[in-house]
Design an enzyme around this catalytic site. Structure first.
Site, PDB file in Angstrom:
ATOM      1  N   TYR A  10      20.458   4.984   0.017  1.00 36.92           N
ATOM      2  CA  TYR A  10      19.986   5.511  -1.195  1.00 36.92           C
ATOM      3  C   TYR A  10      18.651   6.456  -0.637  1.00 36.92           C
ATOM      4  O   TYR A  10      18.468   7.477  -1.635  1.00 36.92           O
ATOM      5  CB  TYR A  10      19.164   4.273  -1.936  1.00 36.92           C
ATOM      6  CG  TYR A  10      20.291   3.711  -2.913  1.00 36.92           C
ATOM      7  CD1 TYR A  10      20.483   4.200  -4.135  1.00 36.92           C
ATOM      8  CD2 TYR A  10      20.862   2.736  -2.460  1.00 36.92           C
ATOM      9  CE1 TYR A  10      21.205   3.615  -5.064  1.00 36.92           C
ATOM     10  CE2 TYR A  10      21.807   1.924  -3.581  1.00 36.92           C
ATOM     11  CZ  TYR A  10      22.011   2.587  -4.540  1.00 36.92           C
ATOM     12  OH  TYR A  10      22.879   1.805  -5.602  1.00 36.92           O
ATOM     13  N   ILE A  11      18.233   6.465   0.489  1.00 32.83           N
ATOM     14  CA  ILE A  11      17.323   7.181   0.917  1.00 32.83           C
ATOM     15  C   ILE A  11      17.864   8.438   1.969  1.00 32.83           C
ATOM     16  O   ILE A  11      17.567   9.533   1.769  1.00 32.83           O
ATOM     17  CB  ILE A  11      16.077   6.557   1.686  1.00 32.83           C
ATOM     18  CG1 ILE A  11      15.565   5.486   0.528  1.00 32.83           C
ATOM     19  CG2 ILE A  11      14.948   7.581   2.401  1.00 32.83           C
ATOM     20  CD1 ILE A  11      14.972   6.164  -0.642  1.00 32.83           C
ATOM     21  N   ARG A 150       8.829   7.177  -0.691  1.00 29.77           N
ATOM     22  CA  ARG A 150       8.328   6.668  -1.957  1.00 29.77           C
ATOM     23  C   ARG A 150       9.058   6.869  -3.286  1.00 29.77           C
ATOM     24  O   ARG A 150       8.549   6.769  -4.383  1.00 29.77           O
ATOM     25  CB  ARG A 150       6.927   6.833  -2.309  1.00 29.77           C
ATOM     26  CG  ARG A 150       6.000   7.415  -0.952  1.00 29.77           C
ATOM     27  CD  ARG A 150       4.703   8.076  -1.631  1.00 29.77           C
ATOM     28  NE  ARG A 150       3.552   7.303  -1.181  1.00 29.77           N
ATOM     29  CZ  ARG A 150       2.433   7.915  -0.922  1.00 29.77           C
ATOM     30  NH1 ARG A 150       2.437   8.926  -1.215  1.00 29.77           N
ATOM     31  NH2 ARG A 150       1.533   7.019  -0.497  1.00 29.77           N
ATOM     32  N   LYS A 202       2.756   1.900   3.222  1.00 34.48           N
ATOM     33  CA  LYS A 202       4.193   1.434   2.454  1.00 34.48           C
ATOM     34  C   LYS A 202       4.145   0.067   1.856  1.00 34.48           C
ATOM     35  O   LYS A 202       4.591   0.173   0.657  1.00 34.48           O
ATOM     36  CB  LYS A 202       5.191   2.027   3.080  1.00 34.48           C
ATOM     37  CG  LYS A 202       6.577   1.447   2.629  1.00 34.48           C
ATOM     38  CD  LYS A 202       6.952   2.325   1.571  1.00 34.48           C
ATOM     39  CE  LYS A 202       8.148   1.853   0.935  1.00 34.48           C
ATOM     40  NZ  LYS A 202       8.809   2.756  -0.292  1.00 34.48           N
ATOM     41  N   ARG A 209       2.371  -3.289  -6.848  1.00 28.66           N
ATOM     42  CA  ARG A 209       3.012  -3.232  -8.071  1.00 28.66           C
ATOM     43  C   ARG A 209       3.484  -4.722  -8.095  1.00 28.66           C
ATOM     44  O   ARG A 209       3.474  -5.266  -9.417  1.00 28.66           O
ATOM     45  CB  ARG A 209       4.211  -2.371  -7.850  1.00 28.66           C
ATOM     46  CG  ARG A 209       4.942  -2.054  -9.168  1.00 28.66           C
ATOM     47  CD  ARG A 209       5.197  -0.577  -9.083  1.00 28.66           C
ATOM     48  NE  ARG A 209       6.454  -0.318 -10.459  1.00 28.66           N
ATOM     49  CZ  ARG A 209       5.982   0.184 -11.572  1.00 28.66           C
ATOM     50  NH1 ARG A 209       4.619   0.468 -11.737  1.00 28.66           N
ATOM     51  NH2 ARG A 209       6.803   0.300 -12.411  1.00 28.66           N
ATOM     52  N   HIS A 240      -8.348  -0.562 -23.167  1.00 30.00           N
ATOM     53  CA  HIS A 240      -9.580  -0.300 -22.598  1.00 30.00           C
ATOM     54  C   HIS A 240      -9.288   0.781 -21.612  1.00 30.00           C
ATOM     55  O   HIS A 240      -8.261   0.735 -20.878  1.00 30.00           O
ATOM     56  CB  HIS A 240      -9.758  -1.754 -21.574  1.00 30.00           C
ATOM     57  CG  HIS A 240     -10.961  -1.795 -20.960  1.00 30.00           C
ATOM     58  ND1 HIS A 240     -11.163  -0.922 -19.826  1.00 30.00           N
ATOM     59  CD2 HIS A 240     -11.828  -2.357 -21.016  1.00 30.00           C
ATOM     60  CE1 HIS A 240     -12.459  -1.284 -19.258  1.00 30.00           C
ATOM     61  NE2 HIS A 240     -12.971  -2.173 -19.951  1.00 30.00           N
ATOM     62  N   ARG A 242     -10.221   1.435 -18.556  1.00 33.00           N
ATOM     63  CA  ARG A 242      -9.837   0.960 -17.067  1.00 33.00           C
ATOM     64  C   ARG A 242      -8.752  -0.199 -16.643  1.00 33.00           C
ATOM     65  O   ARG A 242      -8.699  -0.769 -15.788  1.00 33.00           O
ATOM     66  CB  ARG A 242     -10.974   0.667 -16.365  1.00 33.00           C
ATOM     67  CG  ARG A 242     -12.079   1.935 -15.993  1.00 33.00           C
ATOM     68  CD  ARG A 242     -13.326   1.638 -15.381  1.00 33.00           C
ATOM     69  NE  ARG A 242     -14.131   0.931 -16.563  1.00 33.00           N
ATOM     70  CZ  ARG A 242     -14.802   1.567 -17.441  1.00 33.00           C
ATOM     71  NH1 ARG A 242     -14.618   2.567 -17.591  1.00 33.00           N
ATOM     72  NH2 ARG A 242     -15.492   0.829 -18.122  1.00 33.00           N
ATOM     73  N   CYS A 256      13.152  -3.030  -2.835  1.00 31.46           N
ATOM     74  CA  CYS A 256      11.776  -2.841  -2.218  1.00 31.46           C
ATOM     75  C   CYS A 256      10.668  -3.844  -2.785  1.00 31.46           C
ATOM     76  O   CYS A 256      10.165  -4.622  -1.857  1.00 31.46           O
ATOM     77  CB  CYS A 256      11.173  -1.416  -2.867  1.00 31.46           C
ATOM     78  SG  CYS A 256      12.630  -0.038  -2.465  1.00 31.46           S
ATOM     79  N   LYS A 310      16.821  -2.551 -13.054  1.00 31.82           N
ATOM     80  CA  LYS A 310      15.843  -1.768 -13.901  1.00 31.82           C
ATOM     81  C   LYS A 310      16.771  -0.605 -14.709  1.00 31.82           C
ATOM     82  O   LYS A 310      18.034  -0.662 -14.518  1.00 31.82           O
ATOM     83  CB  LYS A 310      14.862  -0.743 -13.032  1.00 31.82           C
ATOM     84  CG  LYS A 310      15.225   0.015 -12.303  1.00 31.82           C
ATOM     85  CD  LYS A 310      14.102   0.558 -11.566  1.00 31.82           C
ATOM     86  CE  LYS A 310      14.088   1.908 -11.460  1.00 31.82           C
ATOM     87  NZ  LYS A 310      12.799   2.611 -10.994  1.00 31.82           N
TER      88      LYS A 310
END
Ligand code: SAJ
Length: 412
Positions: A10-11, A150, A202, A209, A240, A242, A256, A310
């Site tokens: 994939y990379i 990334r 990395k 996340r 809000h 923030r 990942c 996903k």
């Protein structure tokens, strides 16, 4: 300029095609013969927008070819997998054998870049000692850098060009040479640091996340327990200036985010308390969805809609849907998998999956699922629909008399 890219996944493959389209001569290396053969015919075995065209044009121009063996080059880029072992540590054997395979071809002035995600210290403690077996010094004769990618599956080609990158040289010369190399196609900024910092960066990004998704998932469980709706609560909290709470779901998949935090847990043990707890929360979500199914549905056939980890990708690695399927089977239910993108064995079309099902569970937020309405479940007597991604229109289902249960909604 000639570069040799080890690992055409994939990379590695998009990176190889990108360099080749910018006029660099690229030799792509993979241990899988079918990958090499396909690439030499200009074909791609990975589903990623625009990749086929980019590879085809690179091969046509004569700038990209593949082999199962590396050859001499000015720069070598290692993009091989670093999967998780059963003991939840990084499997570095592919990195080691990729590094060993280039030893006979190394010469003074070469640049060796590691892109695979690795625990902090790997470049200095594992890669450099292997490369020095060539008799060349990594401080004087050849240069080494760790330069993580990334990119987001589904947006790889755009993000390869436009994302900022971190360049972690083993020496300053390593950083400078890597910057020159990536500059051939990267339009984002290139930030120089040392190799170990780049390795940590990395892992820190993906862990950030994961921890934030865990928080969203924990809120989902809490909201369910106090009869409120996590989606409404989140929308309001996010007003809000923030605050940006992420989306709960059936768990974290992909190669990942579900994996990288373990490298920190493995390296730092008990210091990585929050990271370990977050992993556990996210890993508990398929079981949580199972309890929702058990609570709301009669036992029998369950249509699992979405096996990709996903939206709008064909990748089902570490997918929570597959874990849920395993739990259901173990408890004597009949899971049936469906996905518009994934082409694995056992995947059936939507209609076949929901036909005669007692329950249908939306597990991936594919664009096509956002258009599903009650009419798509018509004629399936007493079906209960569970939406773990908040993609369906609850009012439409209610009006049609179909029970729709949303993950994290205690008002169900
Ligand atoms: N997810 C949620 N809730 C959210 C966001 C994501 O449950 O609010 C789930 C997704 O459904 C999926 C998983 O998390 O199962 C991971 O998906 P993702 O879209 O967050 O990330 P990846 O794995 O596709 O790509 C990530 C990216 N990293 C970050 O966003 C920090 C990407 O930039 C990295 O290049 C990639 O990992 C990688 O290769 O490391």
């Amino acid at each position: 300029m000639k570069i040799c890219i080890l690992g055409l996944g994939y990379i590695g493959l998009p990176t190889a095609a990108m360099f080749a389209n910018y006029g660099v001569k690229v030799l792509g290396v993979d241990v899988k013969e079918n990958v090499v053969e396909a690439l030499n015919r200009g074909k791609v075995l990975i589903e990623e927008p625009d990749l086929k065209a980019l590879v085809h044009s690179a091969v046509e121009k004569g700038n990209l070819r593949a082999s199962t063996e590396p050859g001499p080059a000015d720069a070598f880029i290692i993009c091989v997998p670093t999967p998780l072992t059963e003991k939840k540590s990084a499997e570095l054997s592919y990195v080691k054998s990729a590094a060993e395979s280039i030893l006979p071809h190394l010469k003074k002035g070469n640049l060796i870049i590691l892109e695979s995600t690795v625990p902090p210290g790997t470049t200095t403690d594992v890669l450099v000692p292997i490369l020095q077996r060539s008799g060349l010094s990594c401080k004087e004769d050849i240069s080494v850098a760790f330069c993580p990618e990334r990119v987001m599956p589904g947006r790889i080609l755009h993000e390869l060009v436009h994302n900022d990158r971190v360049i972690g040289g083993y020496t300053r010369k390593g950083s400078d040479m890597a910057v020159d190399l990536y500059r051939s196609f990267v339009k984002g900024e290139l930030f120089i640091t040392d190799a170990t910092t780049a390795e940590f960066v990395k892992l820190a990004e993906n862990t950030y996340r994961d921890v934030n998704i865990a928080l969203a998932n924990e809120y989902a469980k809490m909201c369910q327990d106090c009869s409120i709706d996590v989606w409404e609560m989140t929308e309001l909290a996010n007003r809000h200036p923030r605050v940006e709470i992420l989306r709960p779901g059936p768990g974290v998949g992909g190669h990942c985010i579900a994996i990288d935090p373990w490298y920190l847990v493995d390296t730092f043990g008990k210091t990585a308390k929050l990271i370990k707890a977050s992993r556990d929360v996210n890993d508990s979500m398929p079981e949580h969805v199972f309890h929702l199914i058990e609570k709301h549905s009669r036992k029998g056939k369950v249509a699992l809609l979405g096996t990709a980890y996903k939206a709008d990708v064909d990748d089902d690695r570490e997918s929570p849907s597959l874990i849920l399927a395993g739990i259901l089977k173990e408890k004597g239910w009949e899971p049936v998998l469906s996905d518009p993108f994934v082409k694995s064995e056992g995947i059936v079309p939507f209609k076949e999956a929901v036909s005669k099902a007692k329950c249908a569970v939306i597990l991936t937020d594919h664009s096509t699922y956002k258009n599903l309405g009650p009419e798509d479940f018509e004629g399936v007597d007493g079906i209960v629909v569970i939406d773990t991604r908040n993609v369906l229109d609850a009012h439409a289902f209610e009006k049609a008399g179909i029970t729709l249960v949303r993950l994290g909604n205690g008002k169900n």
